[in-house]
Motif scaffolding. Structure first.
Motif, PDB file in Angstrom:
ATOM      1  N   LYS A 196      39.394  64.026   3.629  1.00 65.76           N
ATOM      2  CA  LYS A 196      39.192  64.972   4.763  1.00 65.76           C
ATOM      3  C   LYS A 196      40.388  65.075   5.352  1.00 65.76           C
ATOM      4  O   LYS A 196      41.135  64.022   5.794  1.00 65.76           O
ATOM      5  CB  LYS A 196      38.078  64.802   5.506  1.00 65.76           C
ATOM      6  CG  LYS A 196      36.660  65.005   4.492  1.00 65.76           C
ATOM      7  CD  LYS A 196      35.560  64.783   5.701  1.00 65.76           C
ATOM      8  CE  LYS A 196      34.259  65.137   4.835  1.00 65.76           C
ATOM      9  NZ  LYS A 196      33.028  65.193   5.751  1.00 65.76           N
ATOM     10  N   ASN A 197      40.784  66.385   5.927  1.00 65.50           N
ATOM     11  CA  ASN A 197      41.946  66.485   6.749  1.00 65.50           C
ATOM     12  C   ASN A 197      41.242  66.032   8.160  1.00 65.50           C
ATOM     13  O   ASN A 197      40.061  65.612   8.437  1.00 65.50           O
ATOM     14  CB  ASN A 197      42.474  67.932   7.009  1.00 65.50           C
ATOM     15  CG  ASN A 197      41.384  68.812   7.438  1.00 65.50           C
ATOM     16  OD1 ASN A 197      40.356  68.631   8.068  1.00 65.50           O
ATOM     17  ND2 ASN A 197      41.197  70.023   7.129  1.00 65.50           N
ATOM     18  N   HIS A 198      42.093  65.671   9.340  1.00 69.52           N
ATOM     19  CA  HIS A 198      41.931  65.245  10.635  1.00 69.52           C
ATOM     20  C   HIS A 198      40.821  65.824  11.209  1.00 69.52           C
ATOM     21  O   HIS A 198      39.942  65.517  11.885  1.00 69.52           O
ATOM     22  CB  HIS A 198      43.085  65.117  11.281  1.00 69.52           C
ATOM     23  CG  HIS A 198      43.806  66.204  11.585  1.00 69.52           C
ATOM     24  ND1 HIS A 198      44.669  66.956  10.661  1.00 69.52           N
ATOM     25  CD2 HIS A 198      43.840  67.175  12.693  1.00 69.52           C
ATOM     26  CE1 HIS A 198      45.177  68.140  10.854  1.00 69.52           C
ATOM     27  NE2 HIS A 198      44.632  68.216  12.330  1.00 69.52           N
ATOM     28  N   TYR A 199      40.934  67.243  10.986  1.00 66.12           N
ATOM     29  CA  TYR A 199      40.160  68.266  11.885  1.00 66.12           C
ATOM     30  C   TYR A 199      38.688  68.271  11.366  1.00 66.12           C
ATOM     31  O   TYR A 199      37.811  67.938  12.295  1.00 66.12           O
ATOM     32  CB  TYR A 199      40.502  69.567  11.613  1.00 66.12           C
ATOM     33  CG  TYR A 199      39.977  70.730  12.487  1.00 66.12           C
ATOM     34  CD1 TYR A 199      40.429  71.084  13.646  1.00 66.12           C
ATOM     35  CD2 TYR A 199      38.838  71.559  12.131  1.00 66.12           C
ATOM     36  CE1 TYR A 199      40.029  71.849  14.474  1.00 66.12           C
ATOM     37  CE2 TYR A 199      38.171  72.321  13.061  1.00 66.12           C
ATOM     38  CZ  TYR A 199      38.817  72.712  14.312  1.00 66.12           C
ATOM     39  OH  TYR A 199      38.218  73.608  15.128  1.00 66.12           O
ATOM     40  N   ASP A 200      38.413  68.119  10.098  1.00 68.51           N
ATOM     41  CA  ASP A 200      37.086  68.051   9.486  1.00 68.51           C
ATOM     42  C   ASP A 200      36.467  66.961   9.700  1.00 68.51           C
ATOM     43  O   ASP A 200      35.390  66.565  10.018  1.00 68.51           O
ATOM     44  CB  ASP A 200      36.939  68.247   8.021  1.00 68.51           C
ATOM     45  CG  ASP A 200      37.336  70.016   7.664  1.00 68.51           C
ATOM     46  OD1 ASP A 200      37.158  70.659   8.505  1.00 68.51           O
ATOM     47  OD2 ASP A 200      37.562  70.075   6.474  1.00 68.51           O
ATOM     48  N   ALA A 201      37.206  65.596   9.565  1.00 70.37           N
ATOM     49  CA  ALA A 201      36.993  64.390   9.822  1.00 70.37           C
ATOM     50  C   ALA A 201      36.257  63.979  11.201  1.00 70.37           C
ATOM     51  O   ALA A 201      35.383  63.372  11.312  1.00 70.37           O
ATOM     52  CB  ALA A 201      38.062  63.275   9.456  1.00 70.37           C
ATOM     53  N   MET A 202      37.089  64.505  12.198  1.00 73.17           N
ATOM     54  CA  MET A 202      36.549  64.407  13.725  1.00 73.17           C
ATOM     55  C   MET A 202      35.763  65.142  14.004  1.00 73.17           C
ATOM     56  O   MET A 202      34.923  64.871  15.029  1.00 73.17           O
ATOM     57  CB  MET A 202      38.125  64.606  14.347  1.00 73.17           C
ATOM     58  CG  MET A 202      38.987  63.148  14.294  1.00 73.17           C
ATOM     59  SD  MET A 202      38.385  61.893  14.777  1.00 73.17           S
ATOM     60  CE  MET A 202      38.535  62.029  16.550  1.00 73.17           C
ATOM     61  N   MET A 203      35.300  66.492  13.286  1.00 69.54           N
ATOM     62  CA  MET A 203      34.128  67.260  13.648  1.00 69.54           C
ATOM     63  C   MET A 203      33.095  66.482  13.132  1.00 69.54           C
ATOM     64  O   MET A 203      31.876  66.554  13.682  1.00 69.54           O
ATOM     65  CB  MET A 203      34.496  68.547  12.887  1.00 69.54           C
ATOM     66  CG  MET A 203      33.351  69.622  13.583  1.00 69.54           C
ATOM     67  SD  MET A 203      33.877  71.303  12.652  1.00 69.54           S
ATOM     68  CE  MET A 203      35.616  71.674  13.258  1.00 69.54           C
ATOM     69  N   ASP A 204      33.266  65.840  11.880  1.00 69.25           N
ATOM     70  CA  ASP A 204      31.942  65.446  11.330  1.00 69.25           C
ATOM     71  C   ASP A 204      31.491  63.915  11.855  1.00 69.25           C
ATOM     72  O   ASP A 204      30.475  63.959  12.117  1.00 69.25           O
ATOM     73  CB  ASP A 204      32.162  65.008   9.780  1.00 69.25           C
ATOM     74  CG  ASP A 204      32.351  66.318   9.043  1.00 69.25           C
ATOM     75  OD1 ASP A 204      32.216  67.304   9.389  1.00 69.25           O
ATOM     76  OD2 ASP A 204      32.637  66.394   7.904  1.00 69.25           O
ATOM     77  N   ARG A 205      32.228  63.012  12.169  1.00 74.85           N
ATOM     78  CA  ARG A 205      32.258  62.075  12.813  1.00 74.85           C
ATOM     79  C   ARG A 205      33.089  61.750  14.087  1.00 74.85           C
ATOM     80  O   ARG A 205      33.948  60.998  14.037  1.00 74.85           O
ATOM     81  CB  ARG A 205      32.339  60.646  11.902  1.00 74.85           C
ATOM     82  CG  ARG A 205      31.455  60.726  10.739  1.00 74.85           C
ATOM     83  CD  ARG A 205      31.498  59.471  10.091  1.00 74.85           C
ATOM     84  NE  ARG A 205      30.761  58.284  11.116  1.00 74.85           N
ATOM     85  CZ  ARG A 205      30.667  57.073  10.774  1.00 74.85           C
ATOM     86  NH1 ARG A 205      30.662  56.643   9.527  1.00 74.85           N
ATOM     87  NH2 ARG A 205      29.984  56.209  11.692  1.00 74.85           N
ATOM     88  N   PRO A 206      32.692  62.457  15.013  1.00 76.18           N
ATOM     89  CA  PRO A 206      33.579  62.564  16.245  1.00 76.18           C
ATOM     90  C   PRO A 206      33.446  61.080  16.990  1.00 76.18           C
ATOM     91  O   PRO A 206      32.662  60.419  16.937  1.00 76.18           O
ATOM     92  CB  PRO A 206      33.311  63.472  17.101  1.00 76.18           C
ATOM     93  CG  PRO A 206      31.511  63.795  16.647  1.00 76.18           C
ATOM     94  CD  PRO A 206      31.597  63.242  15.310  1.00 76.18           C
ATOM     95  N   ALA A 207      34.382  60.897  17.865  1.00 74.72           N
ATOM     96  CA  ALA A 207      34.499  59.851  18.998  1.00 74.72           C
ATOM     97  C   ALA A 207      33.220  60.035  19.831  1.00 74.72           C
ATOM     98  O   ALA A 207      33.109  61.052  20.259  1.00 74.72           O
ATOM     99  CB  ALA A 207      35.924  59.753  19.753  1.00 74.72           C
ATOM    100  N   PRO A 208      32.553  58.942  20.240  1.00 77.94           N
ATOM    101  CA  PRO A 208      31.491  59.188  20.952  1.00 77.94           C
ATOM    102  C   PRO A 208      31.496  59.185  22.589  1.00 77.94           C
ATOM    103  O   PRO A 208      30.776  59.430  23.366  1.00 77.94           O
ATOM    104  CB  PRO A 208      30.535  57.829  20.652  1.00 77.94           C
ATOM    105  CG  PRO A 208      31.697  56.866  20.062  1.00 77.94           C
ATOM    106  CD  PRO A 208      32.786  57.724  19.622  1.00 77.94           C
TER     107      PRO A 208
END
Length: 285
Positions: A191-203
């Motif tokens: 996954k690209n960085h954008y989708d990865a961080m949208m799916d499992r974001p920092a809490p």
């Protein structure tokens, strides 16, 4: 200073400065992740915002090849870099200090993505206390024109004209093919960085600083990320500086930019201390 694999800079504040600002609490460790092509002298200007407040700072910028080539082809070289950077906290015995990130553009955000994944999934780093993150001029997604502008700026004027256009053409074809045309399939492998961080974001809390005049990162991409994270009930704030060019927010509005970063850091520190007090109260009762 760094080890055999990565070159970073770490700066410790004077003890009196740290004590004056943090009054016996462990001073935050601020990890600054530069944009593609960023020189350390540029990051120093940002790190001084925090060192003057008695923070420890770590500065690092990922090499161009990892940002423009490795990530594009799905080779997760930046994950190894993320691991090394987190391990430096143990090398300098500051793993018990609160951690704070300051991330610039997609170049910094791509590396930050892997650090977040390690902090969430790797047992070694599960005890680290992350306060929050400031994101400057990121993240962007699928913007080929913006990526080409970033690459052209990064290559600089001294490179041979023919070579510059050849590299930009090859990069554009690769991005369009792997990251747009074939992405519905390749995302299952990387996954690209954008989708990865949208799916499992920092809490932890996050502050997104951006400009609608940015021609490298679309402001709509930043605002979409903010909306999605807020929809997940995360503590996410944002501010549009409106007029600056890409990663020029601090240059154009130094006082406002610095104030927002420090106010956010102090707010995160206060919330962290309050959470610790509540936990102690629960344990005692």
């Amino acid at each position: 200073m760094g080890d055999d694999d990565i070159e970073y800079n770490i700066v410790f504040p004077e003890a009196l400065v740290s004590e004056r600002h943090w009054r016996g609490s462990k001073e935050p460790v601020v990890i600054l992740l530069g944009w593609a092509g960023c020189r350390d002298k540029h990051l120093v200007k940002y790190s001084s915002i925090y060192t003057e407040q008695g923070c420890i700072t770590v500065r690092y910028t990922a090499p161009l090849k990892t940002v423009f080539i490795s990530e594009t082809f799905g080779y997760k070289e930046l994950r190894h870099t993320a691991l090394k950077l987190l391990e430096t906290l143990y090398d300098y015995e500051v793993e018990n200090n609160p951690i704070f990130f300051h991330v610039f553009s997609n170049g910094g955000f791509m590396l930050y993505r892997y650090m977040v994944e390690l902090l969430q999934r790797d047992k070694q780093f599960s005890t680290l206390c992350v306060l929050g993150t400031v994101v400057d001029s990121a993240p962007g997604s699928g913007n080929v024109k913006g990526a080409l502008r970033a690459l052209r700026t990064t290559l600089g004027p001294n490179i041979n004209t023919f070579l510059r256009y050849l590299l930009m053409a090859l990069f554009a074809v690769t991005v369009v093919l792997l990251r747009i045309v074939l992405y519905p399939m390749t995302k299952y492998f990387h996954k690209n960085h954008y989708d990865a961080m949208m799916d499992r974001p920092a809490p932890w809390p996050q502050l997104y600083l951006y400009s609608r005049a940015d021609q490298v990162i679309r402001y709509t991409d930043v605002e979409r990320m903010v909306r999605v994270l807020q929809g997940k009930e995360l503590a996410v704030q944002s501010f549009d500086f409106a007029t600056p060019a890409h990663v020029s927010l601090f240059r154009d509005f130094p006082e406002d930019y610095s104030r927002r970063c420090l106010d956010f850091l102090n707010s995160c520190m206060t919330n962290s201390e309050d959470a610790k007090l509540k936990r102690r109260h629960v344990v005692q009762h």
